[in-house]
Design a protein around this motif. Sequence first.
Motif, PDB file in Angstrom:
ATOM      1  N   PRO A   1      24.690   4.346 -24.031  1.00 29.37           N
ATOM      2  CA  PRO A   1      23.782   4.972 -23.060  1.00 29.37           C
ATOM      3  C   PRO A   1      24.134   6.464 -22.920  1.00 29.37           C
ATOM      4  CG  PRO A   1      25.257   3.381 -21.971  1.00 29.37           C
ATOM      5  CD  PRO A   1      25.618   3.396 -23.427  1.00 29.37           C
ATOM      6  N   ALA A   2      23.115   7.295 -22.713  1.00 32.86           N
ATOM      7  CA  ALA A   2      23.337   8.747 -22.683  1.00 32.86           C
ATOM      8  C   ALA A   2      24.373   9.130 -21.631  1.00 32.86           C
ATOM      9  CB  ALA A   2      22.014   9.450 -22.415  1.00 32.86           C
ATOM     10  N   GLU A   3      24.414   8.374 -20.494  1.00 31.92           N
ATOM     11  CA  GLU A   3      25.307   8.793 -19.394  1.00 31.92           C
ATOM     12  C   GLU A   3      26.783   8.454 -19.640  1.00 31.92           C
ATOM     13  OE1 GLU A   3      22.835   6.639 -19.205  1.00 31.92           O
ATOM     14  OE2 GLU A   3      23.487   4.781 -18.274  1.00 31.92           O
ATOM     15  N   LEU A   4      27.083   7.616 -20.635  1.00 26.81           N
ATOM     16  CA  LEU A   4      28.502   7.287 -20.882  1.00 26.81           C
ATOM     17  C   LEU A   4      29.162   8.452 -21.605  1.00 26.81           C
ATOM     18  CD1 LEU A   4      30.549   4.698 -20.740  1.00 26.81           C
ATOM     19  CD2 LEU A   4      30.368   4.881 -23.200  1.00 26.81           C
ATOM     20  N   ALA A   5      30.059   9.142 -20.874  1.00 23.67           N
ATOM     21  CA  ALA A   5      30.666  10.334 -21.471  1.00 23.67           C
ATOM     22  C   ALA A   5      32.181  10.310 -21.320  1.00 23.67           C
ATOM     23  CB  ALA A   5      30.090  11.576 -20.811  1.00 23.67           C
ATOM     24  N   SER A   6      32.744   9.123 -21.009  1.00 27.01           N
ATOM     25  CA  SER A   6      34.202   9.016 -20.933  1.00 27.01           C
ATOM     26  C   SER A   6      34.575   7.570 -21.241  1.00 27.01           C
ATOM     27  CB  SER A   6      34.693   9.390 -19.539  1.00 27.01           C
ATOM     28  OG  SER A   6      34.132   8.502 -18.593  1.00 27.01           O
ATOM     29  N   LEU A   7      35.861   7.329 -21.379  1.00 24.05           N
ATOM     30  CA  LEU A   7      36.329   5.953 -21.554  1.00 24.05           C
ATOM     31  C   LEU A   7      36.285   5.251 -20.196  1.00 24.05           C
ATOM     32  CD1 LEU A   7      37.946   3.590 -22.823  1.00 24.05           C
ATOM     33  CD2 LEU A   7      39.995   4.929 -22.475  1.00 24.05           C
ATOM     34  N   GLN A   8      35.679   4.075 -20.155  1.00 27.09           N
ATOM     35  CA  GLN A   8      35.633   3.301 -18.908  1.00 27.09           C
ATOM     36  C   GLN A   8      36.471   2.044 -19.099  1.00 27.09           C
ATOM     37  OE1 GLN A   8      31.474   2.675 -17.946  1.00 27.09           O
ATOM     38  NE2 GLN A   8      31.290   4.765 -17.171  1.00 27.09           N
ATOM     39  N   ALA A   9      37.481   1.851 -18.247  1.00 19.20           N
ATOM     40  CA  ALA A   9      38.382   0.699 -18.381  1.00 19.20           C
ATOM     41  C   ALA A   9      38.298  -0.171 -17.135  1.00 19.20           C
ATOM     42  CB  ALA A   9      39.812   1.184 -18.584  1.00 19.20           C
ATOM     43  N   TYR A  10      38.043  -1.457 -17.326  1.00 17.67           N
ATOM     44  CA  TYR A  10      37.975  -2.422 -16.219  1.00 17.67           C
ATOM     45  C   TYR A  10      39.273  -3.206 -16.198  1.00 17.67           C
ATOM     46  CZ  TYR A  10      32.958  -1.483 -15.979  1.00 17.67           C
ATOM     47  OH  TYR A  10      31.741  -0.874 -15.834  1.00 17.67           O
ATOM     48  N   GLU A  11      39.989  -3.152 -15.071  1.00 19.58           N
ATOM     49  CA  GLU A  11      41.242  -3.891 -14.943  1.00 19.58           C
ATOM     50  C   GLU A  11      40.954  -5.359 -14.680  1.00 19.58           C
ATOM     51  OE1 GLU A  11      43.489  -2.107 -11.812  1.00 19.58           O
ATOM     52  OE2 GLU A  11      44.462  -0.756 -13.220  1.00 19.58           O
ATOM     53  N   GLY A  12      41.992  -6.193 -14.762  1.00 17.94           N
ATOM     54  CA  GLY A  12      41.820  -7.605 -14.413  1.00 17.94           C
ATOM     55  C   GLY A  12      42.454  -8.493 -15.450  1.00 17.94           C
ATOM     56  N   PRO A  13      42.440  -9.815 -15.193  1.00 17.90           N
ATOM     57  CA  PRO A  13      43.048 -10.747 -16.144  1.00 17.90           C
ATOM     58  C   PRO A  13      42.374 -10.643 -17.512  1.00 17.90           C
ATOM     59  CG  PRO A  13      42.114 -11.909 -14.221  1.00 17.90           C
ATOM     60  CD  PRO A  13      41.807 -10.454 -14.053  1.00 17.90           C
ATOM     61  N   ILE A  14      41.075 -10.306 -17.485  1.00 15.66           N
ATOM     62  CA  ILE A  14      40.387  -9.954 -18.731  1.00 15.66           C
ATOM     63  C   ILE A  14      40.130  -8.456 -18.661  1.00 15.66           C
ATOM     64  CG2 ILE A  14      38.197 -10.212 -19.966  1.00 15.66           C
ATOM     65  CD1 ILE A  14      38.335 -13.089 -19.495  1.00 15.66           C
ATOM     66  N   GLY A  15      40.779  -7.698 -19.539  1.00 14.76           N
ATOM     67  CA  GLY A  15      40.577  -6.243 -19.542  1.00 14.76           C
ATOM     68  C   GLY A  15      39.354  -5.919 -20.381  1.00 14.76           C
ATOM     69  N   ILE A  16      38.550  -4.975 -19.905  1.00 13.90           N
ATOM     70  CA  ILE A  16      37.337  -4.607 -20.641  1.00 13.90           C
ATOM     71  C   ILE A  16      37.278  -3.084 -20.700  1.00 13.90           C
ATOM     72  CG2 ILE A  16      34.797  -4.776 -20.693  1.00 13.90           C
ATOM     73  CD1 ILE A  16      35.097  -7.232 -18.810  1.00 13.90           C
ATOM     74  N   GLY A  17      36.832  -2.553 -21.815  1.00 16.80           N
ATOM     75  CA  GLY A  17      36.667  -1.098 -21.907  1.00 16.80           C
ATOM     76  C   GLY A  17      35.444  -0.742 -22.711  1.00 16.80           C
ATOM     77  N   LEU A  18      34.850   0.400 -22.350  1.00 15.66           N
ATOM     78  CA  LEU A  18      33.730   0.952 -23.108  1.00 15.66           C
ATOM     79  C   LEU A  18      34.167   2.313 -23.635  1.00 15.66           C
ATOM     80  CD1 LEU A  18      30.771   0.134 -20.683  1.00 15.66           C
ATOM     81  CD2 LEU A  18      31.524  -1.162 -22.697  1.00 15.66           C
ATOM     82  N   VAL A  19      34.036   2.492 -24.942  1.00 12.43           N
ATOM     83  CA  VAL A  19      34.545   3.708 -25.568  1.00 12.43           C
ATOM     84  C   VAL A  19      33.425   4.391 -26.346  1.00 12.43           C
ATOM     85  CG1 VAL A  19      36.330   4.649 -27.082  1.00 12.43           C
ATOM     86  CG2 VAL A  19      36.728   2.462 -25.922  1.00 12.43           C
ATOM     87  N   PRO A  20      33.057   5.637 -25.974  1.00 13.18           N
ATOM     88  CA  PRO A  20      32.039   6.344 -26.758  1.00 13.18           C
ATOM     89  C   PRO A  20      32.589   6.723 -28.133  1.00 13.18           C
ATOM     90  CG  PRO A  20      32.932   7.775 -25.029  1.00 13.18           C
ATOM     91  CD  PRO A  20      33.600   6.441 -24.866  1.00 13.18           C
ATOM     92  N   LEU A  21      31.764   6.562 -29.175  1.00 16.83           N
ATOM     93  CA  LEU A  21      32.198   6.880 -30.548  1.00 16.83           C
ATOM     94  C   LEU A  21      31.382   8.006 -31.166  1.00 16.83           C
ATOM     95  CD1 LEU A  21      32.618   3.291 -32.045  1.00 16.83           C
ATOM     96  CD2 LEU A  21      34.389   4.817 -31.149  1.00 16.83           C
TER      97      LEU A  21
END
Length: 371
Positions: A189-209
């Motif tokens: 998505p155009a607005e994703l301009a940084s690494l987003q990391a979700y904490e928790g027992p299941i870790g999730i991250g979104l990384v722009p390439l």
Amino acid sequence: MKTAKILVIGGGIGGLTSAIALRAKEFDVDVIERDPDWSVYGVGIIQQSNVVRAMKQLGLIDDYLDAGFGFDMVEVFLPNGMKVATVPSHKLVEGYPANIGIGRRALHKVLGDRTIAAGATVRLGITATALDDDGDGVNVTFSDGSTGRYDLVIGADGVYSQTRSTIFPDLPGPQFTGQSVWRYNFEKPAELASLQAYEGPIGIGLVPLSQSLMYMYVTTPEPDNPRYPRDELAAALRQKLTNSPPAISALAEQITDNDGVVYKPLEWIMLTGPWHRGRVVLLGDAVHATTPHLGQGAGMAIEDSIVLAEELARAETPEAAFHAYRDRRHDRCAYIVDASLAICFGQLGKGPRVDQAKSTHAMFEMISKPI
Ligand SMILES: Cc1cc2nc3c(=O)[nH]c(=O)nc-3n(C[C@H](O)[C@H](O)[C@H](O)COP(=O)(O)OP(=O)(O)OC[C@H]3O[C@@H](n4cnc5c(N)ncnc54)[C@H](O)[C@@H]3O)c2cc1C
């Protein structure tokens, strides 16, 4: 050492940056790579400001940045989707972003093209079947029956390094953590301009390439280290993302291509003893493979290659260079392995929970120190 003929075993990230760094010091370099297709899987990698600095030192920074996506922040979210921190990264190279997300194939192309342009020889589909070190050099027998004599051999052949097993046959191999990672590419998505990391027992991250691409990573507890059939990978990943925050659930619905899911049990190894034997030295994941929680495994391999080339050019003997190289690298690499494992074990309930924002901030402080 002013001249040396050097064999690099492994044409991955650390092997290629070694070839580039060694050619810059005018050493003769041959690279052998086991994979005849020199292929790399299609998701991405996060690289922080120390790698941006290292790419500048290697003379690669503009090609590298053109192939990736620069960003200056890590945003941290709770499992319920609430944003709790924005961790700025220090820029280490004036005029360039602090961090880069880059596709593994895009990175491989930048490094592979430069290795060849720099004058290293690359042979594909080849391994070393024997390393006979007679004290003055190493006679190498290759899997195609050919032979060669080298002043030095660098084992950059990854976490399951055959070179490591050859020179240190009694060392135990990598250890499974109990956690695995799943990765998948999406349209960014155009607005994703940084690494987003979700904490928790299941870790999730979104990384722009790139402007149009991002990848998601998902870390899950897998205590029994199961093998998931390839034709069930997409459904299995969607199932792992049940009850995730709305932004992630919306993406989960798009996970339909089994071949696009890259699943990897997380393992680690850290050699606390010597990193070389005679004229054969190890580098990158062969000597310190970390879990990816701080996004620094490749960063450490790339820094290793710069330091090793510097020390070889400076020292009178390989032995002196190898000791100086390990002295400069050991503590920094051990920090990354330990701090990454602490996050991993905290997520698994095998250790105290780690505040990921604090840990990321501390990592940025540490890696901004000179190598
Ligand atoms: C799930 C996951 C996510 C990661 N994410 C990140 C991240 O976001 N950021 C980051 O910095 N790091 C990350 N890493 C770590 C990073 O991928 C590694 O640290 C990095 O690839 C190490 O480089 P290397 O050259 O040592 O090994 P590799 O990249 O594994 O390269 C080894 C090469 O040697 C070849 N080879 C193997 N055996 C032989 C042989 N006998 N003869 C010849 N060639 C051989 C292999 O085919 C390969 O090309 C991640 C790792 C994992 C597992």
